[in-house]
Write a protein that holds these residues in place. Structure first.
Motif, PDB file in Angstrom:
ATOM      1  N   VAL A  45      26.875  38.943  39.807  1.00  0.00           N
ATOM      2  CA  VAL A  45      27.279  39.824  39.081  1.00  0.00           C
ATOM      3  C   VAL A  45      29.080  39.611  39.589  1.00  0.00           C
ATOM      4  CG1 VAL A  45      25.670  41.054  37.225  1.00  0.00           C
ATOM      5  CG2 VAL A  45      27.662  41.643  38.894  1.00  0.00           C
ATOM      6  N   ILE A  46      29.716  39.136  38.110  1.00  0.00           N
ATOM      7  CA  ILE A  46      31.407  39.570  38.406  1.00  0.00           C
ATOM      8  C   ILE A  46      32.133  39.938  36.829  1.00  0.00           C
ATOM      9  CG2 ILE A  46      33.481  38.088  38.339  1.00  0.00           C
ATOM     10  CD1 ILE A  46      31.856  35.881  38.346  1.00  0.00           C
ATOM     11  N   VAL A  47      32.371  41.481  38.080  1.00  0.00           N
ATOM     12  CA  VAL A  47      33.119  42.893  37.440  1.00  0.00           C
ATOM     13  C   VAL A  47      34.394  42.363  37.602  1.00  0.00           C
ATOM     14  CG1 VAL A  47      32.524  45.550  37.560  1.00  0.00           C
ATOM     15  CG2 VAL A  47      30.930  43.866  38.063  1.00  0.00           C
ATOM     16  N   GLU A  48      35.101  43.256  36.432  1.00  0.00           N
ATOM     17  CA  GLU A  48      36.324  43.782  35.989  1.00  0.00           C
ATOM     18  C   GLU A  48      36.807  44.337  37.093  1.00  0.00           C
ATOM     19  OE1 GLU A  48      38.723  43.067  32.061  1.00  0.00           O
ATOM     20  OE2 GLU A  48      37.274  45.601  31.999  1.00  0.00           O
ATOM     21  N   THR A  53      39.610  39.006  45.269  1.00  0.00           N
ATOM     22  CA  THR A  53      40.310  38.238  46.451  1.00  0.00           C
ATOM     23  C   THR A  53      41.311  37.694  46.167  1.00  0.00           C
ATOM     24  OG1 THR A  53      38.905  36.364  45.288  1.00  0.00           O
ATOM     25  CG2 THR A  53      37.613  37.675  47.067  1.00  0.00           C
ATOM     26  N   LYS A  54      42.456  37.152  47.153  1.00  0.00           N
ATOM     27  CA  LYS A  54      43.219  36.494  46.919  1.00  0.00           C
ATOM     28  C   LYS A  54      42.826  35.134  46.900  1.00  0.00           C
ATOM     29  CE  LYS A  54      46.338  39.621  48.710  1.00  0.00           C
ATOM     30  NZ  LYS A  54      47.223  40.500  47.497  1.00  0.00           N
ATOM     31  N   LYS A  55      43.430  34.055  46.002  1.00  0.00           N
ATOM     32  CA  LYS A  55      43.046  32.851  45.988  1.00  0.00           C
ATOM     33  C   LYS A  55      44.073  31.721  45.254  1.00  0.00           C
ATOM     34  CE  LYS A  55      41.227  29.429  43.310  1.00  0.00           C
ATOM     35  NZ  LYS A  55      40.152  28.192  43.707  1.00  0.00           N
ATOM     36  N   GLU A  70      44.828  36.686  42.531  1.00  0.00           N
ATOM     37  CA  GLU A  70      44.078  37.891  42.690  1.00  0.00           C
ATOM     38  C   GLU A  70      42.834  37.990  42.261  1.00  0.00           C
ATOM     39  OE1 GLU A  70      44.136  41.047  43.603  1.00  0.00           O
ATOM     40  OE2 GLU A  70      46.031  41.487  45.379  1.00  0.00           O
ATOM     41  N   ARG A  71      41.887  37.608  41.566  1.00  0.00           N
ATOM     42  CA  ARG A  71      40.883  36.959  40.988  1.00  0.00           C
ATOM     43  C   ARG A  71      39.159  37.865  41.211  1.00  0.00           C
ATOM     44  NH1 ARG A  71      38.890  30.844  40.814  1.00  0.00           N
ATOM     45  NH2 ARG A  71      37.353  31.624  39.446  1.00  0.00           N
TER      46      ARG A  71
END
Length: 105
Positions: A45-48, A53-55, A70-71
């Motif tokens: 899952v992707i949680v707010e 992480t830095k992209k 950051e995402r």
């Protein structure tokens, strides 16, 4: 016979997109946030606000100089629990976040 951990098998998740959850293990333990996406095939899952992480973005019209954004990263689905269930469990055992709130008189 199929392997139950095979990435091609979909399983039913105990949380849904948009639901508020609490991270119960890992570096982000204790963080609360809404679910942005559920990746059922990968059991993640992707949680707010969790596992930021830095992209690094290359130059484009949107980012003429390039950028570091950051995402959110993904967490394994077993490391999150519904916030309602977490609060109910904390109240039952008399500790945690729910018990720390002062009583209004």
């Amino acid at each position: 016979m199929k392997n139950r951990f095979d990435a091609s098998t979909k399983t039913k998740a105990h949380v849904k997109k948009g639901e508020e959850v609490v991270v119960i293990s890992g570096a982000d333990k204790g963080k609360r946030g809404r679910i942005i996406a559920v990746l059922t095939k990968k059991h993640r899952v992707i949680v707010e606000g969790a596992r930021m992480t830095k992209k690094h973005m290359r130059k484009s019209q949107q980012h003429p100089q390039g950028a570091i954004i950051e995402r959110e990263g993904s967490l394994h689905i077993s490391n999150v629990v519904s916030a309602a269930d977490f609060d109910a469990r904390a109240a039952k055992r008399g500790g945690g976040v729910a018990a720390e709130q002062p009583a209004t008189t």
